[in-house]
Motif scaffolding. Structure first.
Motif, PDB file in Angstrom:
ATOM      1  N   TYR A  12       0.588  -1.231  -0.193  1.00  0.00           N
ATOM      2  CA  TYR A  12       0.167   0.014  -0.078  1.00  0.00           C
ATOM      3  C   TYR A  12       0.813   1.359   0.043  1.00  0.00           C
ATOM      4  O   TYR A  12       0.635   2.286  -0.687  1.00  0.00           O
ATOM      5  N   TYR A  34       1.906   9.701  -3.557  1.00  0.00           N
ATOM      6  CA  TYR A  34       0.702   9.998  -2.974  1.00  0.00           C
ATOM      7  C   TYR A  34       0.222  11.192  -3.144  1.00  0.00           C
ATOM      8  O   TYR A  34      -1.114  11.588  -3.216  1.00  0.00           O
ATOM      9  N   SER A  52      -2.858   7.300  -4.916  1.00  0.00           N
ATOM     10  CA  SER A  52      -3.168   7.112  -3.737  1.00  0.00           C
ATOM     11  C   SER A  52      -4.584   6.360  -3.833  1.00  0.00           C
ATOM     12  O   SER A  52      -4.837   5.471  -2.942  1.00  0.00           O
ATOM     13  N   GLU A  53      -5.443   6.463  -4.856  1.00  0.00           N
ATOM     14  CA  GLU A  53      -6.797   5.775  -4.855  1.00  0.00           C
ATOM     15  C   GLU A  53      -6.146   4.298  -5.087  1.00  0.00           C
ATOM     16  O   GLU A  53      -6.866   3.432  -4.869  1.00  0.00           O
ATOM     17  N   LYS A  66      -5.084   2.439  -2.261  1.00  0.00           N
ATOM     18  CA  LYS A  66      -6.328   2.181  -1.356  1.00  0.00           C
ATOM     19  C   LYS A  66      -7.143   1.022  -2.052  1.00  0.00           C
ATOM     20  O   LYS A  66      -7.512   0.119  -1.205  1.00  0.00           O
ATOM     21  N   LYS A  67      -7.179   1.064  -3.081  1.00  0.00           N
ATOM     22  CA  LYS A  67      -8.016  -0.151  -3.796  1.00  0.00           C
ATOM     23  C   LYS A  67      -7.206  -1.306  -3.438  1.00  0.00           C
ATOM     24  O   LYS A  67      -7.861  -2.380  -3.175  1.00  0.00           O
ATOM     25  N   VAL A  73      -7.905  -2.256   0.038  1.00  0.00           N
ATOM     26  CA  VAL A  73      -9.071  -2.766   0.469  1.00  0.00           C
ATOM     27  C   VAL A  73      -9.503  -4.061  -0.034  1.00  0.00           C
ATOM     28  O   VAL A  73     -10.080  -4.899   0.375  1.00  0.00           O
TER      29      VAL A  73
END
Lengths: 145, 332, 631, 178, 102, 372
Positions: free
Chosen positions: C158, C165, C171-172, C175-176, C179
């Motif tokens: 990550y 970032y 950054s997306e 995160k993806k 998650v």
């Protein structure tokens, strides 16, 4: 790295600083224990003014001309004179100065035509009342005799 | 077996009463002496003589000052929060007295030898902070409030490294009992074993007692007199007493934890000197160092003070703790 | 704590190789952040130490007969003892070596690629963290430790994917990735919990041992295997959680190389291999995994056929190769799967690092643009990339050929021929899209080249030094790609500790597979490489298909839909339907009831916390009384 | 030994001290709840906590008593006071009392107390058959690191997360000064 | 003094005073203080049971320590939430914090 | 239901009156601060608490009578003020000054400058919380005071210069004492550097604090060490040479950072330069009269005159308008501290309260001079 170096250098500077103070620790004090020991004033010290006693006259030589009164920036001098005899030069009989207002500029001394004014070396002039700052120079002259 | 309150209060009531009276007396006399010491040391460092008039070398000067403070009118400014204002000087004193209970002055001379003695001192140090907060806040003065806030932030920040380095000693001696800690140092003082910890402890203790160069809460050039700006007379004297007693306590703890308590210094054991003398000698030597530091350095700025704690003291003491824990683990 | 472990060279080496990057990470993050060069030095030194340790272990234990396991007590909670330590067996040793090698090469390569980046130190710190997590994961003796480092790998990835970032998309993407892999990890964790509760132990050796079948019912094994496999699905981007991987290309290219070849995604497959015997206990689960692997492989191959982004092609290819590995493993080919993992690590890292040179040089990800600006001029990367592409396509005599053949062989042994067919189709597609890319760069379209802006002289401004730094790892990896294939037999022997791979050689398969690969290459040449080719693929001529592939089979949309409809929609749906009826004017009463109900709810939801609390305490008192007097 | 000792029975003294402590505790608790001035509340809480520490002493654990002082008084209460002082309006705006609410709260509290009292009365308390005898801090530490190690570690994590969370929630993003 | 019932009553009374405060205060910090009171009532219970009933005199103490730890975490979070909430609703009155109200 | 608080309460700013009676405002200066926590948002120096109307006073005195007033404006460098005033009168009335008198004036002025800087050094450390350097500085200062006392008769508010010369000649004892003092002070600088300049706390308190950049300094009319610390090598003694300064070799120390540390360093270096000047002046002290021919009362011709000297705090200018009588028609004193004080409004916002003290101390304000 920088931080560590800074901490070490800083600590060293602190230690040397403490060295400076501790070296002073044993030295003789420079202050004077005033009422126990008294100071010698320098010859040029300016206390309040005083009348000069001339040996040849046995007294002061103030002719109450009023120069000092006029030159005084704070108007603290009071002089009164009278002629002892007619046609004789005037002589001062009263000479007061309000020391609480005096700024010690020395203009009176510098401008006195007969050079009968000088500075005293008196430095303990504490009063409880402002009128006690009024000095009677004539009386002081007599007392000093 | 669990200790009952009766155990802790003890059956020897008279000893307790005597001890309490003794402690109060100690606080008073000690403060008088410390104030005199501070004035004399500072004077000599600054090439002056200091108090010389009352008593030989002015030794009674502080006593006279105390009498003067006693006789002064207790001024209560109009807009203060009266209850807290009056209470604060009292609260500041409770912590001091409680802490002194466990200080071992000599092998036998200790009011209570709790098995959590070290903990007690740190638990009650909170009351000092509390009193400063109460005093500063109730005075309703911006300078006081600023001083109080600074004081609390500072105390909280420096308590962490303080506790961390004390943990080193606790790990090493395996006890929180003051007498045991002293006993463990009969051959080698802890200071030789962990000098860095001792230095950190002294620095943090200086900060905890709000002494220069960490006297931010009462920085006279900025905050007039900090949290006790509005106090006068005996109330002020109480804060004063507490400050100097705190100094005594932290140095006494330092002596106990790092400098062998009432034990004689190494190689001097043959001297027929009672332990209590050694104890006080050590304490006053440490206090001398603190006084000396005070009269040498300028004051830190508030943010620098906090940075110093969070960025230097806490990491260093943490690393120190980890390293020493490792060493102790390996040795045993 | 006794000092005996210090004297065991195995353990010392293992501890060193796993611990060195951690020390580097701590050093970099705590002390040397302001000094980028120093940080890089520390990090590379640490990983070099790891590499040396790994190689030493591999050399020393090349002929080990029993796994070496050393554990210390970490947590004791009631009956459950959770140890930590090292497990050294062929698989973990191999993985250790792969991870250390790839990490080392990538870090050296990054010296050039990341030069001058403001976050240089942070980058190396994260790299070290990643290396530490992955190395320790490799030698975990228990699933708990593996899980912990599994999550750490996720965290490090990550950090690295979202390294830039400031870029929103980066950054997306970070995160993806985080998650989506976490979704799989939930399943993983649940599976572990089931095993832990039923079996009371998560030691890998025990889980692979015979007692499992005795203590757990077959249904439970299947359930837990499927759940644990969820972790693989997430980590190794298997269907349906595969869309995060292409997005993860937002990170720096060396990071992609690291993620795709040896570490992050490989962790999934590694875990599969790690408790392969456990999985094997459940044939049902294995067939499910086979299906998932197959779907993944085909799906991602199709996606790779239409994208213009050079890194995305490799990302899809990674997914498809991972699918391939899963297929191999799920079909029972333990050695084949692991072997493919090994070779794939080499050539995929090479592919990414080569693309990195292009991207760094031309500052674009678009393969057409790179081709137009004269991408073929960069000789070393071009040659290396072609080599690696050939290996990826499974052309002999490169390493990919051998490992693919091994998997094909396993598939051919499977009773159901559909998997083999799918595998062959995959091989064809792989060759096609791989060479599509190669040809696009190698033979830029004359028509489009006319549009080429004057950027072809752009090359070379980064300085020869950096280029050299980046080229060196390429050459090493190319050598590996060339040579690794011939180690198939010793490696398999090392892994399975016996020459179990006696099952039938399907000679015809060799020719079919190579033929299909060549066919794919040929098709690519026809459409892209031929002089005057339009450079439009056959898929792209069908708009619907193209859209389908380019939108990744609408998987992301599906997730969005699921999210909107099922989760958000669960509560609002009722009111929506009510509304529709009100608009219709059909049921007035219901409307009023709804409004009234809403009012009632609103009154309850007044936000007056204390009244609610009052009610709670009041009810508590009443219930207490009730229990006292009537209970 | 001393006449004083003969005059006062230590047991009686301990009982008197116990009564004083209980009075302190309840006074503190009431001050913590009743006055509108928040600072007084906190100080009342401190008084109450000091009393509770005294009760812990009676319950045989000086360690816990001191920890109570160290953590509750030294950390928690000080931080509350600090928060009140730092952000001025927290103590400037003193919401007025709302009579129905006070009455309702009082009624509910009384009801809860009644139930609890009845429960305490009606429950027959049985001591454990085998009772340990080890009150030392060492065994507390040992338990924390063995049997309750998981809780201990979770608590550490919770504390860490709480600190981070607190910083995140309250940070205004950068320095306040212009 | 030396009986379980005494301590249980004291603990219950503290708890109930806490409940009263929690329900009656309109200021958030006041509620926080009340919660601390309740927590202390609970830990007093632990200590009392530990002293009079429990099989192992350590367990109750350990639990009390845990309560303290969690109370510290809770205070940190609660205070920060209060301050954040204050910035948002410009008041520490709990009754202002109700955006849910229709 | 309580209404939300008004914005004025919510806004976490508040006002703090620092002074007029505060330990570190150096006199009756009042700083009106708007604070956010301990950060300063606005700072407003309020002056005038010590206003005595010196300039108006001059109009009712004849020229000589104003002499004692001059040293009471800036009581720390009174001799330089004396010097400036008589030099202005001499320029106006065209009075010759014998060279010995000029030398004595320069010696006294430079000693006075050292004296002032030493006092600043001590009190500045006092502001920063270091108490001991104050006493050390006073120890050194005492030597100067004793020597000056010997010839001027005063220790602080001198009235030594006369139109056309000085009031009293210097003697060999004075020269010897000053030579000894120069030696002594030079050796003492070592200790100062060890104790203060190199001290890590001191450096942290001063470096980068209260930066006055070159433009700001010029814009606000700063002068003296404040201006020189911002990198402008402007010194009246060099820029508009007066008296016998052109005969001496000395440097003008400048800083670049413009922060508190730079001002500190500039002042310390200035003391060394002053010692150099005094040394040279004592070498070349000519024989001759110490007072030239001058009328008892000065009657400058009708017209006006501006004369500036470099005081310890910066450019000090006397502007005299004469209507031909022996009373000035108008006298205006341009004092350096006023300009230096104004910068505070620009520099203080954004700093901490503790920095306020450091910055205020570093610009070296003499409040009676500001208020006059």
């Amino acid at each position: 790295m920088g931080l560590v170096r800074e901490v070490i250098l800083g600590s060293w500077s602190l230690i040397t600083g403490m060295g400076v103070t501790i070296r002073r620790y044993g030295r003789r004090a420079i202050t004077t224990q005033y009422p126990r020991k008294r100071l010698e004033m320098s010859p040029g010290y300016r206390g309040h003014i005083e009348l000069v006693r001339f040996e040849e006259l046995g007294s002061h030589n103030c002719v109450a001309c009023g120069t000092c009164v006029r030159f005084c920036p704070t108007h603290v001098i009071k002089v009164q004179g009278e002629k002892p005899r007619a046609r004789a030069p005037k002589r001062a009989t009263l000479y007061f100065i309000d020391f609480s207002h005096c700024s010690l500029c020395g203009l009176c001394v510098a401008n006195c035509p007969t050079r009968t004014l000088k500075f005293s070396t008196e430095y303990e002039m504490a009063h409880a009342c402002r009128w006690e700052g009024v000095v009677d120079l004539m009386q002081r002259l007599e007392e000093s005799a | 077996m669990w200790q009952t309150a009766v155990d802790i209060l003890g059956p020897d009531l008279a000893a307790i009463v005597a001890g309490a009276i003794g402690l109060v007396a100690l606080v008073q006399v000690n403060t008088l002496f410390l104030v005199w010491l501070e004035r004399k040391v500072s004077a000599h460092i600054q090439l002056r003589l200091g108090p010389m008039e009352v008593g030989p070398h002015g030794i009674l000067q502080t006593l006279v000052d105390g009498v003067k403070l006693l006789g002064k009118e207790l001024i209560t400014p109009r807009h203060v929060d009266r209850k807290l204002y009056v209470l604060a000087p009292v609260v500041v004193f409770t912590g001091v007295l409680a802490c002194l209970v466990v200080v071992p002055f000599d092998e036998e001379l200790q009011l209570r030898d709790l098995n959590v003695g070290v903990l007690l001192i740190f638990a009650f140090s909170a009351f000092n902070v509390l009193a400063i907060l109460m005093g500063g806040w109730s005075a309703n003065n911006k300078y006081s409030l600023l001083g109080a806030i600074r004081s609390v932030a500072q105390n909280v920040a420096y308590e962490i490294p303080l506790l961390l380095v004390v943990l080193n000693v606790l790990l090493w001696t395996n006890s929180m009992q003051m007498s045991t800690i002293v006993a463990a140092q009969s051959t080698l003082w802890n200071v030789f074993w962990m000098p860095v910890a001792a230095v950190i402890y002294l620095i943090c203790a200086t900060a905890e007692t709000n002494r220069a160069p960490f006297d931010i809460p009462e920085a006279e050039s900025e905050l007039v007199a900090g949290f006790h700006t509005e106090y006068s007379g005996m109330r002020f004297a109480m804060f004063f007493l507490a400050e100097y007693s705190n100094m005594f306590i932290v140095t006494a703890v330092a002596t106990t934890l790092f400098f062998g308590g009432w034990k004689s210094p190494p190689l001097l054991g043959f001297l027929p000197v009672p332990g209590v003398v050694w104890f006080f000698l050590k304490v006053y030597a440490l206090i001398f160092v603190i006084i000396w530091v005070r009269w040498t350095f300028p004051r830190l700025r508030f943010d620098q003070l906090m940075n110093f704690s969070w960025k230097v003291m806490i990491p260093v003491s943490l690393i120190h703790l980890i390293v020493y824990a490792g060493i102790i683990k390996i040795i045993r | 704590m006794n000092a005996a472990w210090i004297q065991d060279p195995n353990l010392l080496a293992a501890a060193l190789s796993a611990g060195a990057p951690l020390a580097a990470f701590a050093l970099i993050m705590l002390l040397t952040r302001p000094h980028p060069r120093l940080s890089a030095g520390i990090s590379i030194t640490a990983i070099a130490v790891s590499l040396a340790g790994a190689l030493f272990l591999l050399a020393r234990n090349g002929s080990m007969t029993a796994p070496i396991q050393v554990t210390g007590r970490w947590l004791v909670s009631g009956e459950i003892h959770i140890p930590f330590g090292f497990l050294l067996d062929p698989l973990s040793l191999l993985m250790l070596a792969i991870v250390a090698t790839i990490s080392f090469l990538v870090q050296v390569y990054s010296l050039g690629y990341m030069a001058g980046d403001p976050g240089f130190s942070r980058y190396y710190g994260c790299q070290s963290l990643f290396a530490w997590a992955m190395l320790t994961l490799s030698i975990s003796p228990t699933m708990i430790q593996l899980y912990i480092f599994w999550e750490l790998v996720g965290l490090a990835s990550y950090l690295l994917i979202g390294f830039w970032y400031e870029k929103f998309s980066a950054s997306e993407a970070g995160k993806k990735a985080f998650v989506m892999t976490r979704l799989g990890d939930i399943a993983f964790f649940l599976g572990l919990l089931i095993v832990l509760l039923q079996f009371g132990n998560l030691n890998i050796l025990d889980m692979n041992g015979p007692e499992v079948a005795e203590r757990l019912s077959p249904g439970l094994i299947t359930l837990s295997a499927v759940l644990i496999f969820g972790g693989v699905v997430g980590k190794s981007a298997q269907f349906p959680l595969l869309t995060w991987l292409p997005d993860a290309m937002e990170g720096p290219t060396p990071v992609s190389a690291l993620l795709h070849s040896a570490t992050m995604v490989a962790a999934g497959v590694y875990m599969f291999a790690r408790i392969f015997p456990f999985f094997s206990l459940s044939p049902e689960a294995m067939s499910l995994f086979l299906a998932i692997g197959t779907i993944t492989m085909l799906l991602s191959s199709t996606m790779a056929m239409v994208t213009r982004d050079i890194k995305q092609v490799w990302a899809y290819s990674t997914i498809s190769q991972l699918g391939f590995m899963v297929m191999g493993l799920a079909a029972g080919g333990y050695a084949a799967g692991v072997f493919h993992l090994t070779t794939h690590a080499g050539f995929k890292a090479l592919l990414f690092l080569c693309s990195g040179v292009f991207i760094h040089h031309y500052e674009t990800n678009d393969m057409f643009v790179i081709g137009r600006r004269g991408g073929r001029g960069l000789l070393i990367p071009m040659i290396c990339m072609s080599l690696a592409a050939a290996a990826l396509s499974g052309l002999p005599p490169l390493s990919g050929f051998f490992s693919k053949e091994a998997i094909m062989g396993v598939l051919a042994d499977h009773p159901n021929p559909i998997w083999l067919a799918a595998g062959l189709l995959g091989a064809f597609l792989t060759a096609y899209y791989t060479f599509r890319l190669i040809f696009i760069i190698l033979r830029p379209n004359a028509r489009e080249a006319a549009h080429a802006d004057g950027h072809s002289t752009h090359a070379g401004h980064h300085g020869a030094g950096l280029y050299g730094l980046m080229a060196a790892p390429l050459i090493v990896l190319a050598a590996v790609t060339l040579g690794l294939g011939f180690f198939e037999t010793p490696l398999a022997a090392f892994l399975t500790r016996a020459a179990t791979r006696a099952a039938g050689h399907h000679a015809w398969l060799l020719f079919v597979a190579v033929g299909l690969a060549l066919a794919g290459t040929g098709l690519a040449w026809l459409e892209f490489g031929r002089r005057g080719a339009a450079q439009v693929g056959f898929v792209e001529r069908v708009p619907a298909l193209r859209a389908l592939f380019a939108q990744r089979w609408y998987l992301d949309h599906l997730y969005r839909l699921l999210l909107d409809r099922v989760i958000y929609g669960l509560f609002s749906n009722l009111f929506t339907r009510n509304d529709r009826r009100v608009i219709d004017g059909a049921i007035d009463g219901l409307c009023k009831a709804t409004v009234g109900g809403g009012r009632l709810l609103a009154f309850m939801q007044s936000g007056m916390l204390q009244y609610n609390l009052m009610v709670i305490f009041g009810v508590l008192a009443v219930v207490g009384l009730g229990f006292l007097f009537f209970g | 030994m001393t006449p004083l000792q003969e005059l006062v029975d230590p047991g009686l003294l301990a009982q008197a001290a116990f009564a004083v402590i209980v009075v302190f505790t309840f006074t503190g608790a009431l001050i913590a709840v009743l006055p509108r001035n928040i600072l007084y509340n906190v100080l009342g809480l401190i008084l109450c906590l000091t009393g509770i520490a005294g009760l812990f002493l009676y319950l045989g654990s000086p360690f816990i008593a001191l920890m109570e002082l160290l953590i509750y008084v030294g950390a928690i209460c000080i931080s509350i006071v600090f928060a009140i002082m730092l952000s001025r309006p927290l103590h400037l705006s003193l919401p007025k009392r709302h009579l129905p609410k006070v009455l309702g709260a009082g009624a509910v509290a009384l009801a809860v107390f009644g139930v609890l009292a009845i429960i305490i009365f009606r429950t027959p308390w049985h001591a454990a058959f085998v009772r340990g005898n080890d009150w030392s801090i060492t065994s507390i530490g040992a338990y924390m690191l063995t049997r309750y190690s998981l809780v201990f570690e979770v608590m550490s994590v919770v504390l860490l997360v709480a600190i981070l969370g607190a910083i995140l929630i309250t940070s205004t993003g950068g320095r306040r000064a212009p | 003094m030396n009986s379980l019932g005494t301590y249980l009553f004291i603990a219950a009374a503290l708890f109930v005073i806490g409940v009263f405060g929690l329900l009656q205060r309109r200021s958030l910090i006041g509620m926080l203080i009340a919660i601390e009171l309740m927590l202390n009532g609970a830990s007093l219970n632990f200590m009392a049971f530990n002293r009079f009933l429990g099989p192992d005199p350590v367990i109750g103490q350990v639990y009390t320590l845990f309560i303290m730890g969690f109370a510290a975490a809770e205070t940190a979070i609660a205070l920060s939430i209060i301050i954040a909430l204050f910035r948002r609703i410009r008041s520490i009155n709990i009754e202002q914090a109700r955006e849910l109200r229709g | 239901m309580a209404t939300p608080l008004p914005e004025s309460v919510i806004e976490q700013t508040y006002y703090l009156n620092m002074g007029p009676q505060h330990p570190s405002t150096h006199g009756v200066l009042r700083l009106f601060l708007k604070l956010d926590g301990e950060y300063i948002i606005e700072a407003d120096p309020v002056v005038g608490y010590g206003h005595r109307g010196h300039e108006k006073m001059a109009e009712s005195h004849f020229y000589e009578q104003f002499l004692p007033n001059t040293s009471r404006m800036d009581y720390l460098s009174g001799l330089i003020y004396n010097h400036g005033y008589v030099a202005a009168l001499e320029k106006m009335a065209g009075i010759e000054v014998p060279p010995r008198a000029e030398y004595i004036r320069v010696i006294c002025a430079e000693l006075n400058r050292v004296c002032s800087h030493l006092l600043w050094f001590g009190t500045y450390l006092l502001d920063l919380g270091g108490i001991t350097p104050f006493l050390y500085a006073f120890d050194d200062r005492e030597q100067i005071m004793d020597a000056l006392d010997r010839i001027t008769g005063s220790r602080l508010t001198y009235c030594y210069c006369r139109v056309g010369g000085v009031a009293r000649d210097v003697d060999a004892e004075f020269v010897r004492a000053i030579r000894a003092f120069i030696e002594r002070l030079r050796s003492r600088f070592e200790d100062y550097h060890t104790l203060v300049t190199k001290n890590v706390i001191f450096i942290h308190r001063t470096r980068g604090v209260g930066v006055i950049d070159r433009d700001t300094a010029l814009r606000f009319g700063c002068s003296g060490p404040v201006l020189r610390a911002s990198g402008v090598p402007y010194d009246i003694r060099r820029a508009e040479p007066y008296s016998v300064y052109p005969r001496f070799e000395f440097d003008i120390p400048t800083g670049t950072a413009g922060d508190v540390l730079a001002r500190y360093t500039v002042r310390l270096q200035e003391m060394e330069q002053s010692l150099r000047i005094v040394e040279q002046a004592l070498e070349g002290l000519p024989e001759g009269p110490f007072k030239g021919r001058a009328p008892r009362k000065v009657h400058p011709p009708k017209g006006d005159c501006y004369f500036a000297v470099e005081s310890a705090r910066g450019a000090l200018g006397y502007y005299i308008v004469s209507d031909g009588t022996c009373y000035p028609y108008r006298l205006k004193v341009r004092v350096p501290s006023f300009g230096n004080l104004q910068v505070l409004t620009e520099v203080l916002p954004g700093t901490l309260v503790a920095d306020t003290v450091a910055i205020l101390g570093s610009v070296d304000i003499v409040v009676p001079e500001v208020d006059r």
